[in-house]
Design a protein around this motif. Structure first.
Motif, PDB file in Angstrom:
ATOM      1  N   ILE A  64       0.820  -1.208   0.000  1.00  0.00           N
ATOM      2  CA  ILE A  64       0.000   0.000   0.000  1.00  0.00           C
ATOM      3  C   ILE A  64       0.860   1.268   0.000  1.00  0.00           C
ATOM      4  O   ILE A  64       0.609   2.197  -0.774  1.00  0.00           O
ATOM      5  CB  ILE A  64      -0.970  -0.004   1.205  1.00  0.00           C
ATOM      6  CG1 ILE A  64      -2.028  -1.091   0.994  1.00  0.00           C
ATOM      7  CG2 ILE A  64      -1.636   1.358   1.387  1.00  0.00           C
ATOM      8  CD1 ILE A  64      -2.825  -1.425   2.221  1.00  0.00           C
ATOM      9  N   LEU A  65       1.894   1.290   0.844  1.00  0.00           N
ATOM     10  CA  LEU A  65       2.739   2.489   0.894  1.00  0.00           C
ATOM     11  C   LEU A  65       3.465   2.712  -0.430  1.00  0.00           C
ATOM     12  O   LEU A  65       3.541   3.847  -0.915  1.00  0.00           O
ATOM     13  CB  LEU A  65       3.742   2.382   2.042  1.00  0.00           C
ATOM     14  CG  LEU A  65       3.131   2.543   3.431  1.00  0.00           C
ATOM     15  CD1 LEU A  65       4.182   2.373   4.513  1.00  0.00           C
ATOM     16  CD2 LEU A  65       2.448   3.906   3.572  1.00  0.00           C
ATOM     17  N   SER A  66       3.956   1.642  -1.050  1.00  0.00           N
ATOM     18  CA  SER A  66       4.642   1.825  -2.327  1.00  0.00           C
ATOM     19  C   SER A  66       3.641   2.257  -3.394  1.00  0.00           C
ATOM     20  O   SER A  66       3.979   3.004  -4.302  1.00  0.00           O
ATOM     21  CB  SER A  66       5.374   0.551  -2.744  1.00  0.00           C
ATOM     22  OG  SER A  66       4.460  -0.517  -2.894  1.00  0.00           O
ATOM     23  N   GLY A  67       2.401   1.786  -3.251  1.00  0.00           N
ATOM     24  CA  GLY A  67       1.358   2.209  -4.193  1.00  0.00           C
ATOM     25  C   GLY A  67       1.088   3.705  -4.072  1.00  0.00           C
ATOM     26  O   GLY A  67       0.938   4.397  -5.078  1.00  0.00           O
ATOM     27  N   ILE A  68       1.039   4.188  -2.851  1.00  0.00           N
ATOM     28  CA  ILE A  68       0.822   5.621  -2.637  1.00  0.00           C
ATOM     29  C   ILE A  68       2.003   6.402  -3.199  1.00  0.00           C
ATOM     30  O   ILE A  68       1.840   7.406  -3.890  1.00  0.00           O
ATOM     31  CB  ILE A  68       0.621   5.922  -1.133  1.00  0.00           C
ATOM     32  CG1 ILE A  68      -0.712   5.332  -0.672  1.00  0.00           C
ATOM     33  CG2 ILE A  68       0.665   7.419  -0.869  1.00  0.00           C
ATOM     34  CD1 ILE A  68      -0.974   5.482   0.812  1.00  0.00           C
ATOM     35  N   TRP A  69       3.192   5.892  -2.940  1.00  0.00           N
ATOM     36  CA  TRP A  69       4.405   6.534  -3.467  1.00  0.00           C
ATOM     37  C   TRP A  69       4.312   6.678  -4.983  1.00  0.00           C
ATOM     38  O   TRP A  69       4.629   7.717  -5.549  1.00  0.00           O
ATOM     39  CB  TRP A  69       5.634   5.693  -3.105  1.00  0.00           C
ATOM     40  CG  TRP A  69       6.935   6.237  -3.612  1.00  0.00           C
ATOM     41  CD1 TRP A  69       7.699   7.207  -3.032  1.00  0.00           C
ATOM     42  CD2 TRP A  69       7.626   5.851  -4.808  1.00  0.00           C
ATOM     43  NE1 TRP A  69       8.819   7.450  -3.785  1.00  0.00           N
ATOM     44  CE2 TRP A  69       8.809   6.633  -4.883  1.00  0.00           C
ATOM     45  CE3 TRP A  69       7.375   4.926  -5.821  1.00  0.00           C
ATOM     46  CZ2 TRP A  69       9.721   6.517  -5.930  1.00  0.00           C
ATOM     47  CZ3 TRP A  69       8.290   4.824  -6.866  1.00  0.00           C
ATOM     48  CH2 TRP A  69       9.451   5.607  -6.910  1.00  0.00           C
ATOM     49  N   GLN A  70       3.845   5.609  -5.635  1.00  0.00           N
ATOM     50  CA  GLN A  70       3.845   5.624  -7.094  1.00  0.00           C
ATOM     51  C   GLN A  70       2.704   6.433  -7.711  1.00  0.00           C
ATOM     52  O   GLN A  70       2.898   7.127  -8.699  1.00  0.00           O
ATOM     53  CB  GLN A  70       3.805   4.192  -7.638  1.00  0.00           C
ATOM     54  CG  GLN A  70       3.986   4.179  -9.156  1.00  0.00           C
ATOM     55  CD  GLN A  70       4.132   2.796  -9.734  1.00  0.00           C
ATOM     56  OE1 GLN A  70       3.806   1.798  -9.103  1.00  0.00           O
ATOM     57  NE2 GLN A  70       4.627   2.729 -10.955  1.00  0.00           N
ATOM     58  N   THR A  71       1.517   6.369  -7.140  1.00  0.00           N
ATOM     59  CA  THR A  71       0.366   6.917  -7.870  1.00  0.00           C
ATOM     60  C   THR A  71      -0.290   8.158  -7.272  1.00  0.00           C
ATOM     61  O   THR A  71      -1.078   8.811  -7.954  1.00  0.00           O
ATOM     62  CB  THR A  71      -0.737   5.846  -8.016  1.00  0.00           C
ATOM     63  OG1 THR A  71      -1.147   5.448  -6.699  1.00  0.00           O
ATOM     64  CG2 THR A  71      -0.254   4.644  -8.779  1.00  0.00           C
ATOM     65  N   ALA A  72      -0.003   8.484  -6.005  1.00  0.00           N
ATOM     66  CA  ALA A  72      -0.744   9.582  -5.362  1.00  0.00           C
ATOM     67  C   ALA A  72      -0.604  10.899  -6.129  1.00  0.00           C
ATOM     68  O   ALA A  72      -1.580  11.606  -6.348  1.00  0.00           O
ATOM     69  CB  ALA A  72      -0.290   9.757  -3.918  1.00  0.00           C
ATOM     70  N   GLY A  73       0.619  11.210  -6.546  1.00  0.00           N
ATOM     71  CA  GLY A  73       0.845  12.469  -7.251  1.00  0.00           C
ATOM     72  C   GLY A  73       0.032  12.540  -8.532  1.00  0.00           C
ATOM     73  O   GLY A  73      -0.696  13.498  -8.788  1.00  0.00           O
ATOM     74  N   TRP A  74       0.123  11.480  -9.300  1.00  0.00           N
ATOM     75  CA  TRP A  74      -0.587  11.431 -10.576  1.00  0.00           C
ATOM     76  C   TRP A  74      -2.095  11.513 -10.366  1.00  0.00           C
ATOM     77  O   TRP A  74      -2.799  12.191 -11.117  1.00  0.00           O
ATOM     78  CB  TRP A  74      -0.208  10.142 -11.307  1.00  0.00           C
ATOM     79  CG  TRP A  74      -0.783  10.015 -12.676  1.00  0.00           C
ATOM     80  CD1 TRP A  74      -1.748   9.167 -13.095  1.00  0.00           C
ATOM     81  CD2 TRP A  74      -0.418  10.783 -13.819  1.00  0.00           C
ATOM     82  NE1 TRP A  74      -2.006   9.348 -14.414  1.00  0.00           N
ATOM     83  CE2 TRP A  74      -1.203  10.336 -14.884  1.00  0.00           C
ATOM     84  CE3 TRP A  74       0.508  11.816 -14.045  1.00  0.00           C
ATOM     85  CZ2 TRP A  74      -1.111  10.872 -16.172  1.00  0.00           C
ATOM     86  CZ3 TRP A  74       0.597  12.357 -15.325  1.00  0.00           C
ATOM     87  CH2 TRP A  74      -0.197  11.879 -16.361  1.00  0.00           C
ATOM     88  N   SER A  75      -2.609  10.825  -9.349  1.00  0.00           N
ATOM     89  CA  SER A  75      -4.056  10.841  -9.099  1.00  0.00           C
ATOM     90  C   SER A  75      -4.542  12.217  -8.668  1.00  0.00           C
ATOM     91  O   SER A  75      -5.744  12.474  -8.693  1.00  0.00           O
ATOM     92  CB  SER A  75      -4.435   9.835  -8.012  1.00  0.00           C
ATOM     93  OG  SER A  75      -3.793   8.622  -8.215  1.00  0.00           O
ATOM     94  N   SER A  76      -3.625  13.088  -8.249  1.00  0.00           N
ATOM     95  CA  SER A  76      -4.070  14.395  -7.770  1.00  0.00           C
ATOM     96  C   SER A  76      -4.403  15.346  -8.921  1.00  0.00           C
ATOM     97  O   SER A  76      -5.067  16.352  -8.724  1.00  0.00           O
ATOM     98  CB  SER A  76      -3.009  15.016  -6.861  1.00  0.00           C
ATOM     99  OG  SER A  76      -1.878  15.377  -7.612  1.00  0.00           O
TER     100      SER A  76
END
Lengths: 293, 312
Positions: free
Chosen positions: B176-188
């Motif tokens: 989950i943490l690596s997922g947030i690292w990878q996609t959170a910026g783009w999803s914003s």
């Protein structure tokens, strides 16, 4: 108007800058570490920290990676598959989207529903695999390109774009006696370069980064795209034969294989990372058009 | 007076003549339709092997019906409960932890003055999205290995390394943490764009009335994001059963399967590695059914909370 910040507002702003700063550090640290480790061996990086000497630097990892056949072949396979996939995606999406963007097309609703259903229902992994197998596409490039080439999402994207084009142009051309084909190729397509570019870019990047379909459908390692080769190096820990030929001491071997991992990460991500700042606005555009739906 | 029959007839006729006049348009549609039939609809038909004693030799039609036997076998298999709970937990935690981060990022980005600085921050935030799952997972393995950089820090504090990638206790957090690292910026991105469309006069007026920055974020920015949040939440919740199995599969090791085995990875193993086509298809179908139920359920709940605005 000059913005006046109160004390409370300043606190909020400071917190914002700190949090964003931390997030950016968290993103950048692994990326920078990978690049450094690819030149330095991770051990040196950990034990010596910032006291790194010029003599610690080496390009051995890159030399090994770039002299590896599987890696080079994987790279070119990936370029080929990604380009072909981008081409196919653009072809199928643009041609399907154009009729669907025309007002009053007879039978438009059923065709739309026909496509939309596939967004919510699917046969699943095995039934799709069986179709590909029955078509004799196993272990061919077609299996990687064709099953995913039609995406409803892309069709909607292109359709939305076409609907935004000025209709007067088409009507005028129609009155001037242009044929349906003429209107499409001489007026619509030239006006659609941005959406074609966005679709191609997304498809290319998606295919470049994907491994699952290739893993399922391809057996011959000579057909493997880059990501599958990377998977064997990075995750299955199979450093390719020939990369470490000489009988090195066990510790040396481990050090070298770690370096190879880091340099292969850099090499494989480099093309996209270089492209990315130039294409950022197109990526954003793609997300925006996609969200209108 | 025109009878109903004759209008239907003329409509039919005009439809035919329309198609004849514009046959080119239908030719344009043909390739995509053909491909969709082959790779989407034929597999849907093929999914009936979930109810059959399927043998590739006898084919889909020739194989005998077995009803719900495969489903019963899965439901009564000893690892059914674990796999189902793993799937639900991994996605639910991912959704709860991951969903708010892009919103928070967008709200913070919106407070940044200076277009150039904002653009540069965004450039960095989006970058990990363009790294493949294979590479991200590979990075996790090298960073989190007992001799990796993370454990160098951990060892300095506790004296002994942690086996992040093989200990089932850490699988979910790492995933989950690596997922947030990878996609959170783009999803914003989508939230950032929504905030950019907020009428600046609203903010000016609020500032005149003495509203603090925090108040404006709460009463102007957040409400502006609400519709987008609702739709994205439903979509994310609807995809809960089909979470990124590609990454879960890559992150799986022989030791962490107690938490890393999810329905999708199980379908792959049972189907393509063990060759049990029908059983695997039944499990996949079971997964899709739960997915649809979840989608309908979440849509109903969100609709109720969001003044009747849902996905459909």
């Amino acid at each position: 108007m000059e913005i006046q910040y109160s004390g409370k507002d300043r606190v909020l702003l400071v917190i914002t800058y700190i949090l964003l700063g931390l997030f950016i550090l968290a993103i950048l640290f692994p990326l920078i570490y990978v690049v450094l480790a690819s030149f330095l061996t991770p051990n040196v990086l950990i034990t010596k920290g910032l006291a790194i000497m010029p003599s610690d630097w080496t390009v051995t990892g890159y030399v090994k990676i770039l002299s590896n056949d599987a890696m080079i072949r994987g790279f070119f396979n990936a370029v080929l598959y990604s380009a072909a996939f981008a081409l196919a995606t653009v072809f199928f999406s643009v041609f399907a989207a154009y009729p669907l963007s025309i007002e009053g097309l007879a039978g438009k609703r059923p065709v739309m529903i026909f496509f939309l259903i596939t967004m919510f229902f699917g046969g699943g992994l095995i039934p799709t695999y069986l179709v590909v197998k029955d078509l004799g596409m196993l272990n061919t490039v077609w299996a990687v390109i064709l099953p995913g080439a039609v995406s409803v999402f892309n069709i909607i994207l292109a359709k939305t774009y076409f609907q935004g084009l000025p209709k007067e142009l088409f009507q005028a051309a129609g009155i001037d006696g242009a044929s349906e084909l003429g209107i499409f190729f001489k007026i619509v397509l030239p006006l659609s370069k941005p959406i074609i570019f966005v679709l191609a870019l997304y498809a290319f990047v998606g295919q470049w980064n994907s491994y699952f379909d290739a893993m399922i459908y391809l057996e011959d390692f000579r057909l493997f795209p880059l990501q599958l080769v990377l998977r064997s190096i990075l995750i299955q820990n199979q450093v390719q034969p020939g990369m470490i030929a000489d009988a090195l001491a066990q510790a040396e071997l481990k050090k070298l294989s770690e370096m190879i991992k880091y340099s292969s990460i850099v090499i494989s991500s480099l093309p996209l990372i270089i492209m990315y700042p130039f294409f950022q606005k197109y990526f954003e555009k793609g997300v925006m058009v996609g969200s209108i739906k | 007076m025109v009878s109903p029959g004759s209008t239907a007839l003329t409509r039919h006729k005009s439809w035919l003549s329309y198609v004849r006049r514009h046959y080119i348009l239908y030719l344009f549609l043909a390739p995509a339709v053909v491909l969709t039939v082959i790779f989407k609809y034929v597999p849907m038909y093929g999914a009936i092997i979930a109810f059959k004693d399927f043998s590739p030799r006898r084919g889909i039609m020739g194989s005998a019906w077995v009803g719900f036997e495969h489903f019963q076998r899965f439901l009564s298999s000893p690892n059914f409960y674990d796999i189902l709970m793993n799937t639900l937990k991994l996605s639910a935690y991912g959704l709860i932890l991951g969903f708010p981060v892009p919103i928070l990022l967008a709200l913070m980005l919106n407070l940044i003055r200076g277009a150039k600085l904002k653009k540069n921050i965004q450039l960095i935030l989006y970058a990990p999205n363009f790294i493949s799952v294979v590479v991200v997972t590979g990075m996790l393995f090298v960073f989190l290995s007992p001799t990796g950089v993370v454990n160098a820090v951990v060892t300095a504090f506790t004296g002994k390394p942690v086996s992040f990638m093989s200990d089932p206790a850490y699988f979910r957090s790492v995933y989950i943490l690596s997922g947030i690292w990878q996609t959170a910026g783009w999803s914003s991105i989508i939230y950032v764009a929504t905030l950019a469309n907020v009428d600046p006069q609203l903010h000016d007026a609020a500032t005149m009335d003495g509203a603090s920055l925090l108040k404006r974020v709460r009463h102007i920015d957040l409400p502006a994001l609400k519709p987008v949040m609702a739709v994205l939440f439903i979509l994310a919740a609807g995809g809960i059963m089909s979470i990124g199995y590609e990454k879960a599969y890559l992150m799986q090791t022989a030791l962490n399967t107690p938490t890393s085995e999810i329905i999708a990875t199980y379908v792959y193993k049972v189907g393509l590695q063990a060759g049990d086509y029908a059983y695997s298809t039944a499990i996949g179908l079971f997964n899709s059914v739960i997915n649809v139920i979840l989608l309908v359920f979440v849509n109903t709940v969100v609709k109720r909370l969001n003044e009747g605005e849902g996905l459909y």
